[in-house]
Design an enzyme around this catalytic site. Sequence first.
Site, short mmCIF file in Angstrom:
data_model
loop_
_atom_site.label_atom_id
_atom_site.label_comp_id
_atom_site.label_asym_id
_atom_site.label_seq_id
_atom_site.Cartn_x
_atom_site.Cartn_y
_atom_site.Cartn_z
N GLU A 254 17.02 0.91 2.36
CA GLU A 254 17.69 -0.37 2.07
C GLU A 254 16.89 -0.99 0.94
OE1 GLU A 254 20.37 -1.36 3.34
OE2 GLU A 254 20.57 -0.08 5.09
N CYS A 293 17.72 -9.80 0.14
CA CYS A 293 18.29 -8.62 -0.52
C CYS A 293 19.78 -8.82 -0.75
CB CYS A 293 18.04 -7.40 0.33
SG CYS A 293 18.61 -7.62 2.02
P1 NAP Z 1 8.06 -3.39 -1.60
O1 NAP Z 1 6.94 -3.86 -2.42
O2 NAP Z 1 8.80 -2.20 -2.04
O3 NAP Z 1 7.47 -3.17 -0.16
C1 NAP Z 1 8.28 -2.79 0.90
C2 NAP Z 1 7.44 -2.15 1.99
O4 NAP Z 1 6.93 -0.92 1.52
C3 NAP Z 1 6.23 -2.98 2.40
O5 NAP Z 1 6.03 -2.86 3.77
C4 NAP Z 1 5.11 -2.30 1.64
O6 NAP Z 1 3.86 -2.47 2.25
C5 NAP Z 1 5.54 -0.85 1.76
N1 NAP Z 1 4.92 0.03 0.80
C6 NAP Z 1 4.63 -0.19 -0.49
N2 NAP Z 1 4.07 0.91 -1.03
C7 NAP Z 1 4.00 1.83 -0.04
C8 NAP Z 1 3.51 3.17 0.04
N3 NAP Z 1 3.00 3.79 -1.02
N4 NAP Z 1 3.57 3.81 1.21
C9 NAP Z 1 4.11 3.21 2.30
N5 NAP Z 1 4.57 1.95 2.29
C10 NAP Z 1 4.54 1.27 1.12
O7 NAP Z 1 9.14 -4.53 -1.39
P2 NAP Z 1 8.89 -6.04 -0.96
O8 NAP Z 1 8.26 -6.72 -2.13
O9 NAP Z 1 8.21 -6.15 0.36
O10 NAP Z 1 10.35 -6.54 -0.72
C11 NAP Z 1 11.16 -7.05 -1.74
C12 NAP Z 1 12.22 -6.05 -2.11
O11 NAP Z 1 12.87 -5.58 -0.95
C13 NAP Z 1 13.29 -6.67 -2.97
O12 NAP Z 1 13.52 -5.85 -4.05
C14 NAP Z 1 14.49 -6.76 -2.05
O13 NAP Z 1 15.72 -6.67 -2.72
C15 NAP Z 1 14.27 -5.62 -1.13
N6 NAP Z 1 14.89 -5.85 0.16
C16 NAP Z 1 15.96 -5.10 0.52
C17 NAP Z 1 16.56 -5.32 1.75
C18 NAP Z 1 17.75 -4.49 2.19
O14 NAP Z 1 18.10 -4.57 3.36
N7 NAP Z 1 18.37 -3.75 1.34
C19 NAP Z 1 16.07 -6.29 2.60
C20 NAP Z 1 14.99 -7.04 2.19
C21 NAP Z 1 14.41 -6.80 0.98
P3 NAP Z 1 2.74 -3.41 1.58
O15 NAP Z 1 3.24 -4.78 1.66
O16 NAP Z 1 1.56 -3.19 2.46
O17 NAP Z 1 2.56 -2.94 0.19
#
Ligand code: NAP
Length: 676
Positions: A254, A293
Amino acid sequence: MKLESYVKGHWTAGSELIEVRSAVTGDVVAEATSGGLDLREALAYARNVGGKNLRKLTFHQRADLLKKLAQYITERKDQLYKLSFQAGATRTDNLIDVDGGIGTLFVYAGKGRRELPNSTFLMDGAVEQLGKTGTFAGQHIVTSLQGTAVHINAFNFPCWGMLEKLAPALLGGVPVITKPATVTSYVAHALARMIAESGILPEGAFQFIVGSTGDLFDHLTCQDVVSFTGSASTSEKLQRHPVIAKEAVRFIAERDSLNAAILAPDAAPGSPEFDLFIKEVAKEMTVKAGQKCTAIRRAFAPKAHVEAVIEALRDQLDKVVIGNPELENVRMGPVVGLDQRRDVLAHVKTLRTEAQLVAGDPENFDVQGADVLRGAFIPPLLLHCADPVHAAHVYSVEAFGPVSTVMGYGDLDEAIALTNRGGGSLVASVYTHDPKVASNLVFGVSSFHGRLVMIDRDCAREQTGHGSPMPQMVHGGPGRAGGGEELGGVRSVHHYMQRTALQGSPAMLTGITGSWTKNAPIVEKDRHPFRYHFEDLDIGQTFHSKERTITLDDIEHFANFTGDTFYAHMDEEATKGHPFFPGRVAHGYLLLSFAAGLFVDPDPGPVLANYGLDSLRFTKPIQPGETIKVRLTAKDKSPRNKQYGEVRWDVEILTDKGESAATYELLTMNAVRPQA
Ligand code: NAP
């Protein structure tokens, strides 16, 4: 606050400390401890302990656990609210995150009870006869994966994100290892503590990792499922992990999404739909400070209405009180942190190369109850892109904050083309009162979207909003949105299960599934099957009725008594040349009624009630003078509670020559044998 991981039933600190700061004050609110965990062991514990414990339970028992968990968290939700204020969430935002998450658990508990059987596996579809004489057949079954659900969540919904993934996995019988985004992990940590302390879930069903996932992915297998929510870049990186490819690990993504709202040409200024469009765009920009999102990033309007749209949105956004989310009058809090603020403003700068800022000034705005220099505040920023046909960034840059761009379109075809340039989105909303216009838009954009919401005056009061994924409806979208699908009621339970085509003799299929398959041996006993209590009734136990000849009097009596004087039952002349009926025929409902009269055992006994029919088909018309009989076979049983269980009967109405006239499944509630 020191945040630890919950692994193998114990809270364990990681080896590294990460400072987590308040979105409002910038102060350190927690220290997340990360790394140094044996995640191979955590996976093994989930599979060997949690999975085994969950798979012993039926869907109904798992649903009961979800309900208890929802009740337990409800009683303690104020703790979550309090922490969420530090993450920038207002009271309304908390309703979405905390209450929305709890509500999702309740919905899955209800659906698990109502829509899934009280067993440990599912039957999928009907039995397929694969051999000419009926000695070889096929039946699809669906069983729980024997692995772990690894849930990785985005920062914006620390509670809803965890619970909306947890519910279908646990209902599907798969233990969970959940990892929140670090920046809001103190909220998720409090929720995880509640879940662990409740003692409601069986041992091993729930683990929580704060900080890094370390080498977790190296130890995944084909029985595990990764469900990821976050940015496209993290998702791509994780999906490229060699073990994901080698083991064909299920990966549900997602990701971010440039969702659109489309004001249709009929929704001119002054119409209810115009006002609804303005309200929804303004709301989506400000709820969760636009960190959703599903938020509306692209607001399309007919060119002629663009000025009016900008004017009306400016009016709405001017009224938004920004500040400390704990204050009652504050409508919008800060974004999650200073890094996020920096990111959003950088993306706005890129967008401004092809769009003009028409509302909000990031350099000059008021904040209530907080220090604008310390908190991660941004005002709502509305852009206008005057040339959307030749623009590029508005279709690729996600400013994950209170930011949206208004764009004008010429005709509906252009609106469709511009909407689809988002490259796949979670949701689009359409504002029109004209079903023809809505239909054009829907079939033009649906393959690019996971969800479409039609908002008009008729549903205005009850509509749940452009940006709210409902547990009953699917959440996810193609392409840029990740290609994943979550929620959608029991659909998402299947993500944690494997469908298997089972082939064998009817007797073998019956023996394995516990569901009687046509052509399997039947069981005949001296007493009528209705005389047996739930646990004493054998699958396959059958009753063959006496025969009954149907007369013209019967048909006319039934017609006049019920009022169903349809010509096919009453008028021989009218049936001449009829494609189905050779002359006057008996009502299908007459056959069902006579069938009941033939198979029912009338005296009080273990059968408590008939509560419905499934899969009814009338396969041969019956004319006056023809004779029918009934076969009634106990097909399967599903325990309900201590007093009674559901019995599904396979029923066939046959002629005396053995031709099938009707088939259906009858459902009864049968009493359990009274305890001595
Ligand atoms: P993100 O930076 O991609 O992080 C998402 C998750 O991935 C976090 O728990 C992060 O942990 C983890 N992560 C990052 N690098 C990783 C790795 N190498 N290995 C394992 N896990 C890793 O996204 P975000 O900033 O939290 O969220 C914002 C984004 O999410 C926006 O772009 C939004 O559109 C999207 N979003 C989508 C939905 C949907 O349902 N489609 C819902 C909500 C948000 P850490 O925090 O520890 O780095």
